[in-house]
Scaffold this active site. Structure first.
Site, mmCIF file in Angstrom:
data_model
loop_
_atom_site.group_PDB
_atom_site.id
_atom_site.type_symbol
_atom_site.label_atom_id
_atom_site.label_comp_id
_atom_site.label_asym_id
_atom_site.label_seq_id
_atom_site.Cartn_x
_atom_site.Cartn_y
_atom_site.Cartn_z
ATOM 1 N N HIS A 110 -48.354 -53.484 25.680
ATOM 2 C CA HIS A 110 -47.979 -54.807 26.194
ATOM 3 C C HIS A 110 -49.002 -55.833 25.716
ATOM 4 O O HIS A 110 -50.209 -55.607 25.857
ATOM 5 C CB HIS A 110 -48.026 -54.840 27.728
ATOM 6 C CG HIS A 110 -47.071 -53.928 28.427
ATOM 7 N ND1 HIS A 110 -45.901 -54.373 28.985
ATOM 8 C CD2 HIS A 110 -47.122 -52.593 28.686
ATOM 9 C CE1 HIS A 110 -45.280 -53.360 29.575
ATOM 10 N NE2 HIS A 110 -45.994 -52.269 29.408
ATOM 11 N N HIS A 152 -45.814 -47.770 24.011
ATOM 12 C CA HIS A 152 -45.728 -49.223 23.807
ATOM 13 C C HIS A 152 -46.992 -49.899 24.307
ATOM 14 O O HIS A 152 -47.605 -49.473 25.282
ATOM 15 C CB HIS A 152 -44.499 -49.809 24.495
ATOM 16 C CG HIS A 152 -44.332 -49.388 25.927
ATOM 17 N ND1 HIS A 152 -43.830 -48.162 26.268
ATOM 18 C CD2 HIS A 152 -44.604 -50.029 27.087
ATOM 19 C CE1 HIS A 152 -43.792 -48.060 27.592
ATOM 20 N NE2 HIS A 152 -44.263 -49.175 28.118
HETATM 21 P P1 5GP Z 1 -44.080 -49.649 31.126
HETATM 22 O O1 5GP Z 1 -43.929 -49.836 32.605
HETATM 23 O O2 5GP Z 1 -43.422 -48.380 30.654
HETATM 24 O O3 5GP Z 1 -45.490 -49.790 30.633
HETATM 25 O O4 5GP Z 1 -43.318 -50.875 30.470
HETATM 26 C C1 5GP Z 1 -41.989 -50.829 30.070
HETATM 27 C C2 5GP Z 1 -41.563 -52.242 29.775
HETATM 28 O O5 5GP Z 1 -40.345 -52.204 29.064
HETATM 29 C C3 5GP Z 1 -41.321 -53.100 31.032
HETATM 30 O O6 5GP Z 1 -42.196 -54.214 31.014
HETATM 31 C C4 5GP Z 1 -39.850 -53.483 30.921
HETATM 32 O O7 5GP Z 1 -39.599 -54.804 31.349
HETATM 33 C C5 5GP Z 1 -39.562 -53.292 29.443
HETATM 34 N N1 5GP Z 1 -38.186 -52.946 29.163
HETATM 35 C C6 5GP Z 1 -37.452 -51.975 29.748
HETATM 36 N N2 5GP Z 1 -36.212 -51.940 29.226
HETATM 37 C C7 5GP Z 1 -36.167 -52.910 28.273
HETATM 38 C C8 5GP Z 1 -35.141 -53.344 27.376
HETATM 39 O O8 5GP Z 1 -34.027 -52.845 27.351
HETATM 40 N N3 5GP Z 1 -35.453 -54.347 26.537
HETATM 41 C C9 5GP Z 1 -36.692 -54.938 26.531
HETATM 42 N N4 5GP Z 1 -36.913 -55.931 25.666
HETATM 43 N N5 5GP Z 1 -37.689 -54.540 27.358
HETATM 44 C C10 5GP Z 1 -37.419 -53.541 28.221
#
Ligand code: 5GP
Length: 140
Positions: A104, A102
């Site tokens: 951001h 993903h």
């Molecule tokens: P990472 O830390 O893996 O780069 O980012 C994962 C992101 O996914 C986090 O910013 C977190 O808030 C988001 N996230 C986790 N679970 C969910 C969910 O169920 N729905 C949505 N919309 N975002 C999520």
């Protein structure tokens, strides 16, 4: 970290978990982050089940790259933010918590206080020459 197929984003893609969709095509889905750093914080994901960038197919990568600018433009237009960060974590120690690739998109406002800690060091040109040539040769 479990496989991409088991991740919460797969459940979002299949519609089993709701999300605030901002974009969708055959290869890409984008939705608002559930815990936004700032208003409009968006996640852009390939529909392909790839945990990290290095395992993503070229077709999905091309699709992601093609739509990113227009998603950024729409977010900026709607939120009024004129600056933003693109962040993409690969692997747990790099801060990745969901094992489905993903990107951001995080709008930055005048009162935004999020920060990403960088401790840059001076480059070692001998090592840089070596690593750059090795990477270049491998990709070629
Ligand atoms: P990472 O830390 O893996 O780069 O980012 C994962 C992101 O996914 C986090 O910013 C977190 O808030 C988001 N996230 C986790 N679970 C969910 C969910 O169920 N729905 C949505 N919309 N975002 C999520």
């Amino acid at each position: 970290m479990s496989d991409a197929q088991d991740s919460i984003f797969s459940l979002i893609l299949s519609g089993k978990i709701p999300s605030h969709k901002v974009y969708e095509d055959d290869f890409v889905y984008a939705f608002l982050d559930i815990n936004p750093l700032t208003r409009g914080h968006t996640l852009v994901i390939p529909k392909e089940e790839s945990p990290t960038m290095d395992s993503l197919s070229e077709d999905s990568a091309a699709s992601l790259g093609r739509v990113l600018p227009k998603i950024c433009r729409a977010i900026m237009q709607v939120t009024g933010a004129s600056n933003y960060n693109l962040i993409q974590n690969n692997g747990e120690s790099a801060g990745q918590t969901v094992p489905h690739l993903h990107i951001h998109i995080i709008p930055r406002y005048s009162d935004s206080d999020h920060s990403f800690v960088w401790n840059p060091k001076s480059i070692n040109h001998l090592d840089a020459k070596d690593i750059a040539e090795s990477i270049f040769t491998l990709i070629k």
